[in-house]
Design a protein around this motif. Structure first.
Motif, PDB file in Angstrom:
ATOM      1  N   ASP A 122       0.823  -1.216   0.000  1.00 23.07           N
ATOM      2  CA  ASP A 122       0.000   0.000   0.000  1.00 23.07           C
ATOM      3  C   ASP A 122       0.859   1.270   0.000  1.00 23.07           C
ATOM      4  OD1 ASP A 122       0.970   0.170   2.575  1.00 23.07           O
ATOM      5  OD2 ASP A 122      -0.942  -0.193   3.566  1.00 23.07           O
TER       6      ASP A 122
ATOM      7  N   ARG B  90       3.174   2.137   2.240  1.00 27.37           N
ATOM      8  CA  ARG B  90       3.634   2.586   3.544  1.00 27.37           C
ATOM      9  C   ARG B  90       5.057   2.084   3.796  1.00 27.37           C
ATOM     10  NH1 ARG B  90       1.507   0.246   8.291  1.00 27.37           N
ATOM     11  NH2 ARG B  90       0.502  -1.145   6.792  1.00 27.37           N
TER      12      ARG B  90
ATOM     13  N   GLY C 183       6.677   2.366  10.549  1.00 29.72           N
ATOM     14  CA  GLY C 183       6.432   3.789  10.798  1.00 29.72           C
ATOM     15  C   GLY C 183       7.618   4.712  10.564  1.00 29.72           C
TER      16      GLY C 183
ATOM     17  N   GLN D 274       8.399   9.070   2.694  1.00 30.92           N
ATOM     18  CA  GLN D 274       7.047   8.546   2.505  1.00 30.92           C
ATOM     19  C   GLN D 274       6.351   9.337   1.399  1.00 30.92           C
ATOM     20  OE1 GLN D 274       5.301   5.792   4.414  1.00 30.92           O
ATOM     21  NE2 GLN D 274       4.516   6.103   2.360  1.00 30.92           N
TER      22      GLN D 274
ATOM     23  N   ARG E  88       4.673   8.145  -2.203  1.00 31.24           N
ATOM     24  CA  ARG E  88       3.296   8.485  -2.597  1.00 31.24           C
ATOM     25  C   ARG E  88       3.284   9.065  -4.024  1.00 31.24           C
ATOM     26  NH1 ARG E  88       1.044   5.134   0.746  1.00 31.24           N
ATOM     27  NH2 ARG E  88       0.871   5.817   2.911  1.00 31.24           N
TER      28      ARG E  88
ATOM     29  N   GLN F 202       3.623   6.287  -6.389  1.00 29.53           N
ATOM     30  CA  GLN F 202       2.359   5.542  -6.484  1.00 29.53           C
ATOM     31  C   GLN F 202       1.397   6.232  -7.446  1.00 29.53           C
ATOM     32  OE1 GLN F 202       1.946   5.173  -2.013  1.00 29.53           O
ATOM     33  NE2 GLN F 202       0.557   3.526  -2.625  1.00 29.53           N
ATOM     34  N   LEU F 203       1.309   7.558  -7.329  1.00 29.24           N
ATOM     35  CA  LEU F 203       0.395   8.314  -8.186  1.00 29.24           C
ATOM     36  C   LEU F 203       0.795   8.194  -9.660  1.00 29.24           C
ATOM     37  CD1 LEU F 203      -0.015  11.576  -6.052  1.00 29.24           C
ATOM     38  CD2 LEU F 203      -1.776   9.847  -6.463  1.00 29.24           C
TER      39      LEU F 203
ATOM     40  N   LEU G 275      -3.301   2.310  -7.148  1.00 32.55           N
ATOM     41  CA  LEU G 275      -2.322   2.936  -6.254  1.00 32.55           C
ATOM     42  C   LEU G 275      -1.536   1.903  -5.459  1.00 32.55           C
ATOM     43  CD1 LEU G 275      -4.441   5.959  -5.027  1.00 32.55           C
ATOM     44  CD2 LEU G 275      -2.249   6.105  -6.207  1.00 32.55           C
TER      45      LEU G 275
END
Lengths: 220, 593
Positions: free
Chosen positions: B454, B456, B460, B474, B478, B481-482, B587
């Protein structure tokens, strides 16, 4: 089952974006004759708040945000009619008219914002994409909205956000609504330059912004 | 009318060396017989006897006498007595001939790599040496009529200016006539000086401009130049340039002059570096996206970037260099590769042509990956195309440590015995990550579980260190991913439109910035392209430039391209009902199908 335990499960279902589970729990709560307003407030709302936190920490991304807000909306759809039946007069936290401005057909970002606002208890009127500026104002007048939210995904269509504010001024309606703007090319600077009331970078920030503008911030 | 018995008599043309025999008829034209026999004879002037390119050597046999023009050509070319122009020979009996190497049309290789595409050299503009034979001139009645007869073009088009210049030439000497598209007289020059016939193939990219100077008769590339598009100072992508252009008419003019000035500087460099004179450049073909060609012509671009996203033109008649202030021969023609839509331009149409993809049955996919990722999928006669807003992540654009593929950019990474090994461009110390490196790193971290499907980062953490001061945050992941999801969603919707399973694809052709350094496996691990056999993923390099080169050297390709374009269906992703669902699903990193 104990009330507190159900609330924890509800919150969990929202965090995990389990729509079926969220709906099942809502039905169960009604069978158990729990107060639907309390169920929303103590069961589901903490869940969607946690989702917002996870997003802000970067742990959640768009798919998680969408499935959580969809789960939230599905549960609310079960509970809200009951609240109305009992005539407890649950009032929405505010009314938002939202859409992507004319000339722009991109609407995923706007859909996510609309969904999160709805999941957070606002009444949302989503006009879709490529929306004529006049249409935003007509709708806002019709439903007595508090906020007009304008999305633009292209540097070439951002100008529509500015024009809407000008149009409101011409019609002497500017004071009646808070105007918020967003979209990939939009910045806080642009929002300030065109005289908008606020800018949010993403759906979670949009919820905070609307809460702040309407003075309805929930206790965390 | 029936043929007489004598003229239909079969005769033999024997070609030496070897024993190859082609049958012909009495009185038939030799060039035509050879062509029919599959010999790639150079008939540059279409059998008019004026270009001197179809010479053959007669070894044995009787043929018709030479005419005055042929004798003139023979003198200029310093041919031996037994050399003749095949197009001027009408058979009178069996003959034995030999065909010199230089009379055979050379094929030009179009693509630099990936696929072997060859086309004949057949440019739109041709030059012919014309000598004035007094008796014929008197018979013709005027110089223009004479040219019509010699060129065998009844409807010869010309400007008043070219008519005027005809009058300035001494009829005792030869002239060189330049004919465009087989019908238009565009230039006349003295026949005594050898002047090359030159053209430019231009890939006018949003970021980079590549220009090649090409000899239109031999197909030889005489020089090549690359530079950043100077319009970059007005915005890095097409949308920001459109926004700039729309802000005021002066801005639009500024964008146009910037690119014209830059093209002129490049043309000047060809003169300074390679000795190629501007006046001998008679044509330029420009392949570029729709925004770039509109800006080049100084056309308003507002309509390109707002619904319903319409361009002013798709295809236009060639322009004149002087209209655009391009410093070529003023009468040189500028051919703009036709656009498909506002976000799928002439760079793509030219690229498809260069790779010969219209003729391939498919099913296959063609992807040009840049800030906009254009996808074309062909299945039998159906061709669908779309443009996805991939964003600049794969060009290193919006990453905290992103770089284009310049010195020191990490462009490859792999795990060796559990240890991360990186390679940088020109082996310089690492100072950032470019697109192909990003794809490798994502794939490795996914496989190690450092990044979850996903997106991530596990445990953390806020970022993944790669080297000192080089990391992926992070937020960077993202962005990737986009970008990945945009392309994947476009791909999936096009496949669905054609009822095609990705596994049925015979090939995926990759054009644009990415080269061989892109790992196919890793692209499939993250889901950028569907999982098909690695051998079926083929890198084509700069297809836009190759397309410009092809359209410059092969005139008939232009007509073909226009007729192919009519069959292309454009799919607007945002209007597809499944777009949002697919996008959100896409995604998630991971191979598909």
């Amino acid at each position: 089952m104990e009330k507190e335990k159900i609330f924890v499960l509800m919150s969990q279902a929202i965090i995990e974006g389990q729509q079926e589970e969220a709906v099942r729990l809502a039905r169960e709560a009604l069978e158990l004759k729990l107060d639907p307003a309390e169920v929303i407030e103590k069961g589901y709302v903490p869940g969607i708040q946690k989702v917002g936190e996870l997003w802000e920490k970067g742990e959640y991304f768009l798919p998680e945000l969408i499935s959580s807000s969809e789960a939230m909306k599905a549960a609310m759809a079960i509970l809200e009619p009951e609240i109305k039946k009992q005539d407890q007069g649950l009032r929405a936290r505010g009314k938002v008219v939202i859409g992507t401005v004319e000339g722009d057909i991109h609407d995923i970002g706007k859909n996510i914002v609309a969904s999160m606002l709805q999941a957070s208890g606002f009444e949302v009127f989503d006009l879709g994409a490529d929306v004529k500026l006049e249409k935003f104002i007509e709708k806002a007048e019709e439903v007595k909205a508090d906020i007009i939210g304008l999305s633009a995904l292209l540097t070439t269509t951002m100008i529509g956000q500015k024009r809407l504010i000008e149009l409101l001024q011409q019609l002497e309606l500017r004071e009646r609504y808070k105007v918020i703007v967003g979209g990939a090319p939009v910045t806080a600077r642009w929002a300030k330059d065109i005289g908008a009331d606020g800018y949010a970078e993403n759906a979670v920030a949009a919820v905070h912004l609307v809460e702040q503008l309407l003075g309805t911030k929930r206790e965390r | 009318m029936g043929k007489s018995v004598e003229t239909s008599k079969e005769i033999k043309v024997m070609i030496k060396p070897g024993e190859r025999i082609i049958q012909g008829e009495m009185g038939e034209n030799l060039a035509q017989i050879l062509k029919r026999g599959g010999i790639n004879l150079n008939t540059w002037c279409n059998l008019r006897g004026i270009c001197g390119k179809c010479a053959i050597e007669i070894i044995e046999g009787r043929v018709n006498e030479k005419k005055e023009e042929e004798i003139k050509i023979e003198k200029i070319k310093k041919w031996p007595q037994n050399y003749r122009l095949a197009c001027q020979i009408y058979l009178e009996g069996d003959i034995k001939i030999k065909i010199p190497e230089e009379s055979i049309i050379k094929d030009i290789k179009i693509l630099d790599r990936g696929l072997m595409i060859k086309k004949e050299i057949e440019p739109a503009i041709k030059k012919y040496q014309i000598c004035f034979v007094h008796n014929d001139l008197i018979k013709a009645g005027s110089i223009l009529n004479y040219l019509r007869e010699k060129l065998k073009i009844e409807e010869l088009k010309f400007s008043l200016k070219s008519l005027e210049s005809l009058g300035h030439f001494d009829l005792e000497n030869d002239v060189i006539i330049y004919i465009y598209d087989g019908k238009e007289l565009v230039r006349i020059s003295k026949g005594v000086l050898p002047s090359p016939l030159l053209g430019l193939a231009i890939d006018l990219g949003t970021t980079t401009i590549v220009m090649e100077a090409i000899d239109l008769e031999s197909g030889e590339i005489l020089g090549k130049q690359t530079d950043f598009n100077h319009q970059l100072s007005f915005g890095s992508d097409v949308l920001s340039r459109i926004a700039f252009a729309c802000a005021s008419p002066d801005n639009l003019k500024k964008l146009q002059t910037t690119v014209i000035d830059e093209l002129n500087e490049m043309i000047e460099k060809f003169r300074d570096d390679c000795g190629l004179e501007e006046e001998n450049f008679m044509e330029a073909v420009i392949a570029c996206n729709t925004t770039m060609n509109h800006l080049l012509l100084g056309l308003p671009v507002a309509s390109l970037a707002r619904a319903p996203f319409i361009s002013i033109f798709s295809s236009i008649e060639p322009l004149r260099a002087k209209e655009l202030n391009l410093r070529l021969n003023p009468e040189a023609r500028i051919f703009i590769a036709p656009n498909i839509r506002s976000f799928v331009g002439g760079d793509i149409s030219a690229g498809l042509m260069a790779a010969g993809l219209f003729e391939r049955p498919g099913p296959f996919a063609f992807i040009d990956l840049g800030t906009n990722g254009e996808i074309v999928i062909k299945k039998d006669d159906q061709i669908v195309v779309t443009s996805t807003a991939a964003g600049p992540a794969f060009e290193g654009g919006n990453l905290s440590c992103g770089l284009p593929a310049v010195d020191g950019a990490i462009w490859r990474a792999e795990l060796i015995n559990g240890e991360l090994k990186i390679e940088t461009v020109n082996e310089r110390p690492a100072r950032g990550i470019c697109g192909s490196g990003l794809i490798d790193l994502l794939a490795i971290f996914l496989q190690q579980g450092v990044i979850k499907p996903d997106g991530r980062i596990a445990q953390g953490r806020e970022k993944i260190e790669i080297q000192d001061n080089i990391f992926l945050t992070q937020g960077d992941i993202r962005q990737a991913q986009l970008a990945c999801a945009a392309l994947k969603t476009g791909f999936r919707l096009l496949l669905e439109n054609l009822c095609l399973d990705p596994r049925e694809l015979q090939a995926i052709y990759l054009a644009g910035g990415f080269g061989q350094e892109l790992s196919v496996e890793n692209s499939q691990v993250i889901g950028l392209i569907p999982r098909i056999e690695k051998e079926k993923v083929i890198f084509l390099g700069n297809t836009s430039l190759a397309g410009a080169r092809l359209l410059l050297l092969n005139n008939s390709s232009r007509q073909h391209l226009l007729s192919f374009l009519e069959r292309i269906e454009y799919i607007s992703l945002a209007m597809e009902p499944n777009f949002q669902d697919y996008f959100l699903q896409a995604l998630r990193f991971g191979p598909w199908p």
